[in-house]
Write a protein that holds these residues in place. Structure first.
Motif, PDB file in Angstrom:
ATOM      1  N   ASN A 177       0.831  -1.198   0.000  1.00 48.56           N
ATOM      2  CA  ASN A 177       0.000   0.000   0.000  1.00 48.56           C
ATOM      3  C   ASN A 177       0.870   1.255   0.000  1.00 48.56           C
ATOM      4  O   ASN A 177       0.642   2.187  -0.769  1.00 48.56           O
ATOM      5  N   ALA A 178       1.882   1.285   0.872  1.00 46.42           N
ATOM      6  CA  ALA A 178       2.788   2.437   0.950  1.00 46.42           C
ATOM      7  C   ALA A 178       3.525   2.634  -0.363  1.00 46.42           C
ATOM      8  O   ALA A 178       3.657   3.763  -0.855  1.00 46.42           O
ATOM      9  N   ALA A 179       3.992   1.545  -0.960  1.00 47.11           N
ATOM     10  CA  ALA A 179       4.724   1.631  -2.228  1.00 47.11           C
ATOM     11  C   ALA A 179       3.820   2.148  -3.351  1.00 47.11           C
ATOM     12  O   ALA A 179       4.256   2.967  -4.174  1.00 47.11           O
ATOM     13  N   LEU A 180       2.583   1.698  -3.381  1.00 53.72           N
ATOM     14  CA  LEU A 180       1.645   2.172  -4.404  1.00 53.72           C
ATOM     15  C   LEU A 180       1.340   3.654  -4.228  1.00 53.72           C
ATOM     16  O   LEU A 180       1.279   4.408  -5.207  1.00 53.72           O
ATOM     17  N   LEU A 181       1.144   4.076  -2.996  1.00 54.70           N
ATOM     18  CA  LEU A 181       0.900   5.497  -2.732  1.00 54.70           C
ATOM     19  C   LEU A 181       2.095   6.339  -3.172  1.00 54.70           C
ATOM     20  O   LEU A 181       1.934   7.405  -3.748  1.00 54.70           O
ATOM     21  N   SER A 182       3.282   5.831  -2.896  1.00 60.56           N
ATOM     22  CA  SER A 182       4.494   6.545  -3.290  1.00 60.56           C
ATOM     23  C   SER A 182       4.605   6.649  -4.812  1.00 60.56           C
ATOM     24  O   SER A 182       4.897   7.714  -5.351  1.00 60.56           O
ATOM     25  N   SER A 183       4.352   5.546  -5.501  1.00 56.26           N
ATOM     26  CA  SER A 183       4.477   5.577  -6.968  1.00 56.26           C
ATOM     27  C   SER A 183       3.401   6.461  -7.601  1.00 56.26           C
ATOM     28  O   SER A 183       3.601   6.982  -8.687  1.00 56.26           O
ATOM     29  N   ALA A 184       2.285   6.654  -6.898  1.00 54.96           N
ATOM     30  CA  ALA A 184       1.232   7.562  -7.375  1.00 54.96           C
ATOM     31  C   ALA A 184       1.512   9.006  -6.954  1.00 54.96           C
ATOM     32  O   ALA A 184       0.689   9.885  -7.186  1.00 54.96           O
ATOM     33  N   ALA A 212       1.738   8.165   1.597  1.00 52.07           N
ATOM     34  CA  ALA A 212       2.763   7.119   1.594  1.00 52.07           C
ATOM     35  C   ALA A 212       3.591   7.180   2.875  1.00 52.07           C
ATOM     36  O   ALA A 212       3.875   6.141   3.485  1.00 52.07           O
ATOM     37  N   ILE A 213       3.960   8.382   3.294  1.00 51.82           N
ATOM     38  CA  ILE A 213       4.734   8.528   4.539  1.00 51.82           C
ATOM     39  C   ILE A 213       3.926   8.006   5.720  1.00 51.82           C
ATOM     40  O   ILE A 213       4.452   7.291   6.590  1.00 51.82           O
ATOM     41  N   GLU A 214       2.637   8.338   5.758  1.00 53.57           N
ATOM     42  CA  GLU A 214       1.779   7.835   6.837  1.00 53.57           C
ATOM     43  C   GLU A 214       1.749   6.307   6.832  1.00 53.57           C
ATOM     44  O   GLU A 214       1.822   5.676   7.889  1.00 53.57           O
ATOM     45  N   ALA A 215       1.649   5.719   5.648  1.00 51.20           N
ATOM     46  CA  ALA A 215       1.614   4.257   5.539  1.00 51.20           C
ATOM     47  C   ALA A 215       2.940   3.646   5.985  1.00 51.20           C
ATOM     48  O   ALA A 215       2.963   2.640   6.710  1.00 51.20           O
ATOM     49  N   GLN A 253      14.900  -0.669   4.818  1.00 54.51           N
ATOM     50  CA  GLN A 253      14.097  -0.565   3.602  1.00 54.51           C
ATOM     51  C   GLN A 253      13.032   0.529   3.760  1.00 54.51           C
ATOM     52  O   GLN A 253      12.842   1.349   2.855  1.00 54.51           O
ATOM     53  N   ILE A 254      12.377   0.558   4.893  1.00 57.85           N
ATOM     54  CA  ILE A 254      11.348   1.566   5.136  1.00 57.85           C
ATOM     55  C   ILE A 254      11.972   2.955   5.187  1.00 57.85           C
ATOM     56  O   ILE A 254      11.467   3.902   4.572  1.00 57.85           O
ATOM     57  N   SER A 255      13.071   3.085   5.902  1.00 55.75           N
ATOM     58  CA  SER A 255      13.725   4.395   6.011  1.00 55.75           C
ATOM     59  C   SER A 255      14.213   4.895   4.659  1.00 55.75           C
ATOM     60  O   SER A 255      14.106   6.082   4.360  1.00 55.75           O
ATOM     61  N   VAL A 256      14.740   4.007   3.838  1.00 56.95           N
ATOM     62  CA  VAL A 256      15.210   4.415   2.509  1.00 56.95           C
ATOM     63  C   VAL A 256      14.026   4.848   1.646  1.00 56.95           C
ATOM     64  O   VAL A 256      14.104   5.859   0.933  1.00 56.95           O
ATOM     65  N   GLU A 257      12.929   4.124   1.723  1.00 57.62           N
ATOM     66  CA  GLU A 257      11.731   4.522   0.965  1.00 57.62           C
ATOM     67  C   GLU A 257      11.266   5.908   1.412  1.00 57.62           C
ATOM     68  O   GLU A 257      10.959   6.764   0.577  1.00 57.62           O
ATOM     69  N   LYS A 258      11.224   6.127   2.725  1.00 56.75           N
ATOM     70  CA  LYS A 258      10.801   7.426   3.244  1.00 56.75           C
ATOM     71  C   LYS A 258      11.782   8.523   2.831  1.00 56.75           C
ATOM     72  O   LYS A 258      11.376   9.616   2.442  1.00 56.75           O
ATOM     73  N   GLN A 259      13.066   8.228   2.897  1.00 56.54           N
ATOM     74  CA  GLN A 259      14.083   9.204   2.485  1.00 56.54           C
ATOM     75  C   GLN A 259      13.893   9.601   1.033  1.00 56.54           C
ATOM     76  O   GLN A 259      13.959  10.776   0.684  1.00 56.54           O
TER      77      GLN A 259
END
Length: 149
Positions: free
Chosen positions: A7-14, A20-23, A36-42
């Motif tokens: 869900n977070a990854a989909l929100l980010s790609s959209a 996405a940050i909330e997810a 992995q989560i921290s890098v995605e958020k970064q």
């Protein structure tokens, strides 16, 4: 948990960055600090132009495990992507302090220095690491790019 990550990854790609940050934050509460989560958020923060928050995510990883060279590499890569070579160099050198066997960091340190500094400081860092690897044998004439790139 995989659902939360997807869900977070989909929100980010959209490009729904706030959602996405909330997810990712919700996921992080469940699993704890995770690279992995921290890098995605970064990456989200960086894409949104929130440099302070992007750096805070990477610093969180370093604070969590200060002896993990990968986290310093992430920070160096961040600074390099921001065209901040002096700070990138600082983090590449930190990797070498933690793990002197990481010769690629010495090469990266050489490459991020401006051409006028390469033959001095950058080559010195690289030569020192090679010397240590070769039992004090000194500089081994590595193949390095010309100063023109």
């Amino acid at each position: 948990m995989e659902y939360l990550y997807m869900n977070a990854a989909l929100l980010s790609s959209a490009e729904k960055y706030d959602q996405a940050i909330e997810a990712y934050n919700a996921l992080e509460k469940k699993v704890g600090i995770n690279d992995q989560i921290s890098v995605e958020k970064q990456q989200i923060y960086q894409a949104a132009g929130k440099k302070k928050e992007a750096l805070a995510e990477l610093q969180k990883l370093i604070d969590f495990n200060p002896t993990e060279p990968r986290y310093y590499g992430l920070m160096a890569d961040y600074y390099l992507s921001e065209k901040d070579e002096p700070n990138a160099l600082k983090y590449y050198q930190k990797i070498l302090e933690i793990d002197p066997d990481k010769r690629f960091c010495a090469v990266l340190a050489y490459l991020v220095l401006p051409p006028e500094g390469r033959q001095g400081k950058g080559l010195g860092i690289y030569s020192q690491r090679l010397s240590e690897q070769n039992g004090g044998g000194g500089y081994q004439n590595p193949v390095l790019p010309d100063d023109d790139g």
